[in-house]
Design an enzyme around this catalytic site. Structure first.
Site, PDB file in Angstrom:
ATOM      1  N   TYR A   1    -108.392  -7.496  -1.706  1.00  0.00           N
ATOM      2  CA  TYR A   1    -108.671  -6.066  -1.749  1.00  0.00           C
ATOM      3  C   TYR A   1    -107.601  -5.417  -2.616  1.00  0.00           C
ATOM      4  O   TYR A   1    -107.137  -5.999  -3.587  1.00  0.00           O
ATOM      5  CB  TYR A   1    -108.747  -5.513  -0.329  1.00  0.00           C
ATOM      6  CG  TYR A   1    -109.390  -4.154  -0.241  1.00  0.00           C
ATOM      7  CD1 TYR A   1    -110.619  -3.898  -0.866  1.00  0.00           C
ATOM      8  CD2 TYR A   1    -108.764  -3.114   0.436  1.00  0.00           C
ATOM      9  CE1 TYR A   1    -111.208  -2.653  -0.810  1.00  0.00           C
ATOM     10  CE2 TYR A   1    -109.352  -1.859   0.497  1.00  0.00           C
ATOM     11  CZ  TYR A   1    -110.566  -1.630  -0.126  1.00  0.00           C
ATOM     12  OH  TYR A   1    -111.142  -0.392  -0.075  1.00  0.00           O
TER      13      TYR A   1
ATOM     14  N   LYS B   1    -136.615 -14.655   6.859  1.00  0.00           N
ATOM     15  CA  LYS B   1    -136.653 -15.105   5.472  1.00  0.00           C
ATOM     16  C   LYS B   1    -135.236 -15.383   4.966  1.00  0.00           C
ATOM     17  O   LYS B   1    -134.987 -16.368   4.272  1.00  0.00           O
ATOM     18  CB  LYS B   1    -137.307 -14.020   4.621  1.00  0.00           C
ATOM     19  CG  LYS B   1    -137.834 -14.496   3.296  1.00  0.00           C
ATOM     20  CD  LYS B   1    -139.199 -15.107   3.466  1.00  0.00           C
ATOM     21  CE  LYS B   1    -139.869 -15.363   2.155  1.00  0.00           C
ATOM     22  NZ  LYS B   1    -141.270 -15.745   2.307  1.00  0.00           N
TER      23      LYS B   1
END
Length: 463
Positions: free
Chosen positions: A115, A170
């Site tokens: 970060y 899915k």
């Protein structure tokens, strides 16, 4: 119609308290068996001198059947039903997917690189060379699963929230079978232009777009517009996944009956997204005689109610599905339960091939025509020859992402179907084994390789 086979999608666990006496468990199992339940695990949870508590897992054929089984157990004297767990609902509680970090954050230095401030260097690198987004972010391995909830499974227009469980499932399949990180995007609009705009706006995150459960004919326009405006693969699985696996199964079925795809007459019942895509791909594969039917019968040139997509397959013949099937070699059903009768099957040509793929209940129960067909396939996992899209879409996207294909083409579909069919060795090919199992680990790799080869031959691979 024949009774459906009990299966795990309607599985329940019944927790019962049984007197600890000889024969008491047998009375419970007999009641369940008499009611038509299929047994799974029987677990002992607790036992004292007086009672035993057991969890009995039972597969049923429907919600109503499961309730009949439970009531049969409740009716037994001296048996207490303590609880009933619907295993499918329990599996979905809290959702089926999550996001996990690929790298640990255990120190200040880890945080500084992952970060701020280190991540700023990565942002600048991508701003200076946009191609680096494929190397330095999740874009290289991420697919958006996009729906508007207008055609959820065979259930209809349930809306985006009710479509989310399917999209989560899915995403699981993408990860399990191809290692792809896919995320469900359920849009609160069924306006074509708004859907296209929404997908365009989120496309920077994703390496590909899988359209799912969007009703016809809107799905055709959405896919076409997105393919024009995006430089990443767009694939409507209800169309092309179904078509790829159907073609793969048919190639092997035709070998068994010693017929050529160019010579057989194919009747496709169901003229929505899947039916049109199947017919288009079968035609590309060499089929010359395709009659398509919708709820009003044969798509005839004499009809004035046909959409643009249906007009592609209009023929001079006219009449009903029953008439279309007389003398036909192949039935491909992507329609509704029970529309096909044994009499219709018996009117077909010698050695008929029947693909009854309506889900969860096929166009005809296989038991009704087991002696009348040369090859039978369905979309269900509890019968042989399951025609399941999971054989196609993970490998298609794996191949497309790995070579950074700009789009997905018909050549890729054809190569993928051939690759799936080729996984059945000639010595193993028989009427109950024309297609690989969805758990065959070779499938995604074979399909991905075929897709990459096609992309390179067409010059659309970018790596």
């Amino acid at each position: 119609m024949a009774d459906l086979t009990p299966n795990s999608s309607f599985s329940v666990t019944i927790r019962v308290e049984i007197p600890n006496r000889i024969g008491m468990l047998a009375t419970v199992t007999k009641a369940i068996a008499t009611s038509g339940g299929n047994f799974g695990l029987i677990d002992l949870i607790e036992q004292t001198r007086g009672i035993s508590i057991r969890d009995i897992t039972v597969d049923a054929a429907s919600t109503e059947h499961a309730e009949t089984i439970v009531q049969a157990v409740k009716a037994l004297p001296d048996i207490k039903v303590l609880n009933v767990y619907d295993r499918t609902f329990n599996l979905h509680r809290g959702g089926k997917i999550s996001i996990a970090s690929r790298i640990p954050l255990k120190s200040v230095s880890d945080l500084a690189m992952a970060y701020t401030p280190g991540v700023g260097r990565i942002c600048n690198a991508i701003a200076q060379n946009p191609e680096e987004v494929h190397n330095l972010t999740i874009k290289q391995n991420t697919v958006a699963i996009v729906t508007d909830g207008s055609a959820v499974l065979g259930l209809g227009n349930l809306g985006p929230a009710a479509a989310l469980p399917v999209m989560e499932g899915k995403a699981m399949l993408f990860k399990e079978f191809a290692g792809i990180d896919a995320f469900p995007i359920c849009l609160a609009t069924q306006d074509t232009d708004k859907i296209v705009e929404a997908v365009k706006n989120i496309a920077p995150v994703f390496g590909g777009v899988n359209l799912e459960d969007i009703a016809a004919p809107r799905c055709f326009e959405i896919e076409a517009k997105l393919r024009q405006e995006l430089d990443i693969p767009v694939f409507h699985d209800d169309q092309h996944g179904t078509a790829i696996v159907t073609l793969a199964a048919l190639l092997n079925a035709l070998k068994l009956v010693h017929k050529s795809i160019a010579d057989v007459r194919i009747v496709v019942n169901g003229a929505g997204a899947a039916g049109v895509a199947c017919a288009r791909l079968l035609r590309k594969a060499g089929a010359e005689k395709i009659w398509m039917c919708d709820s009003k019968g044969i798509l005839s040139v004499n009809r004035t109610d046909l959409t643009e997509e249906k007009r592609e397959f209009a023929v001079k013949a006219q009449g009903t599905l029953a008439g279309a099937l007389q003398g036909a070699d192949v039935f491909v059903g992507v329609s509704v339960p029970g529309v096909l009768t044994p009499e219709m099957v018996r009117s077909m040509a010698k050695d008929p091939i029947v693909f009854a793929m309506a889900n969860p209940i096929p166009e005809i129960q296989p038991e009704l025509v087991k002696d009348d067909v040369a090859v039978m396939a369905t979309g269900r996992s509890d019968y042989p020859n399951q025609i399941n899209n999971v054989l196609a879409f993970p490998g298609v996207f794996r191949g497309a992402l790995d070579c950074r294909a700009a789009t997905i083409t018909t050549s890729m579909y054809l190569e993928a179907a051939t690759a799936i069919a080729s996984l059945i060795n000639p010595s193993d090919l028989d009427k109950e084994h024309i297609i690989p199992s969805v758990f065959d680990e070779r499938v995604a790799t074979a399909v991905a390789g075929a897709v990459q080869r096609a992309a390179r031959q067409e010059g659309i691979a970018r790596s």
